[in-house]
Design an enzyme around this catalytic site. Structure first.
Site, PDB file in Angstrom:
ATOM      1  N   GLY A   1       0.790  -1.221   0.000  1.00  0.00           N
ATOM      2  CA  GLY A   1       0.000   0.000   0.000  1.00  0.00           C
ATOM      3  C   GLY A   1       0.819   1.265   0.000  1.00  0.00           C
ATOM      4  N   ILE A   2       0.703   2.076   1.084  1.00  0.00           N
ATOM      5  CA  ILE A   2       1.314   3.395   1.106  1.00  0.00           C
ATOM      6  C   ILE A   2       2.197   3.557   2.344  1.00  0.00           C
ATOM      7  CG2 ILE A   2      -0.646   4.380  -0.133  1.00  0.00           C
ATOM      8  CD1 ILE A   2      -1.548   5.665   2.494  1.00  0.00           C
TER       9      ILE A   2
ATOM     10  N   CYS B   1      12.876   4.875  -4.685  1.00  0.00           N
ATOM     11  CA  CYS B   1      12.044   4.623  -5.864  1.00  0.00           C
ATOM     12  C   CYS B   1      12.777   4.897  -7.173  1.00  0.00           C
ATOM     13  CB  CYS B   1      10.746   5.423  -5.795  1.00  0.00           C
ATOM     14  SG  CYS B   1       9.729   4.986  -4.372  1.00  0.00           S
TER      15      CYS B   1
END
Length: 219
Positions: A162-163, A180
């Site tokens: 998820g986050i 990322c």
């Protein structure tokens, strides 16, 4: 209704993955309903399915876990709110892009509760905050810092992972990776932006904004 689960203390990453997988299996079989799990991890770097070896710049700093979620390298640690989202996309629409966009919209809505403007950028995963208070990049582009990461996995169209939103983590811990896979921009947090926000404050904002973004599960 979606069940909200909040863990106190630090949950080891491997334990969290095992518990998510068990919950996903139970959702698929009808033994359990959808859930959002709020937690923190001990310091760890996780590598998504697109992670590049050169983006792990300090491999001995923290444990590294190869994760089945999408994305590249991410840091998790104390002071970062992780929200694992286990929803049934068989009922909510089998559209991965739309689901990821809803996660982004959810983060942006939660940040807006603290008068922070979160934004998304093409080609840059996550949610970003403009930093006019910092020098521009060498090419003259305005500085933007990442405040939230997003990475998901689907199994039989049940979502998990998820986050991760930075409340007050040690931002220096991000220096062991290229977060990322994005170079040139920094990482920030709610407290780094000058807001005395607690984990409980963010949890309240996440719960308050979730229904407007995702709505109730279809009957």
């Amino acid at each position: 209704m979606v069940e909200w689960i909040t863990s106190t203390g630090l949950v080891p990453y491997e334990e969290a993955v095992a518990r998510m997988e068990a919950r996903v299996a139970d959702i698929w079989s009808g033994r359990a309903g959808e859930a959002v799990w709020l937690l923190e991890h001990p310091p760890i770097y996780t590598a998504g399915t697109s992670a590049r070896a050169e983006d792990l710049t300090d491999p001995g700093r923290f444990p590294v876990h190869r994760s089945g979620r999408g994305g590249q390298y991410t840091y998790h640690g104390p002071g970062q709110r992780v929200a694992y989202v286990m929803l049934d996309l068989n009922r909510r629409g089998r559209d991965v892009r739309a689901f990821v966009r809803r996660l982004e919209d959810w983060v942006i809505a939660a940040l807006a509760e603290f008068s922070i403007r979160g934004e998304i950028r093409d080609g840059r995963v996550g949610v970003w905050v403009a930093r006019p208070d910092k020098p521009p990049l060498p090419d003259g582009a305005p500085r933007e810092d990442k405040i939230a990461a997003i990475g998901v996995k689907l199994r039989r169209w049940i979502s998990f992972h998820g986050i991760a939103i930075n409340v007050e983590p040690d931002l220096d811990h991000f220096a062991g990776i290229v977060p990322c896979g994005i170079r040139g921009h920094g990482v920030t947090s709610l407290v780094d932006l000058g807001l005395p926000v607690t984990m409980a404050d963010l949890d309240q904002a996440l719960k308050a904004t979730f229904p407007a973004v995702f709505g109730p599960p279809p009957a």
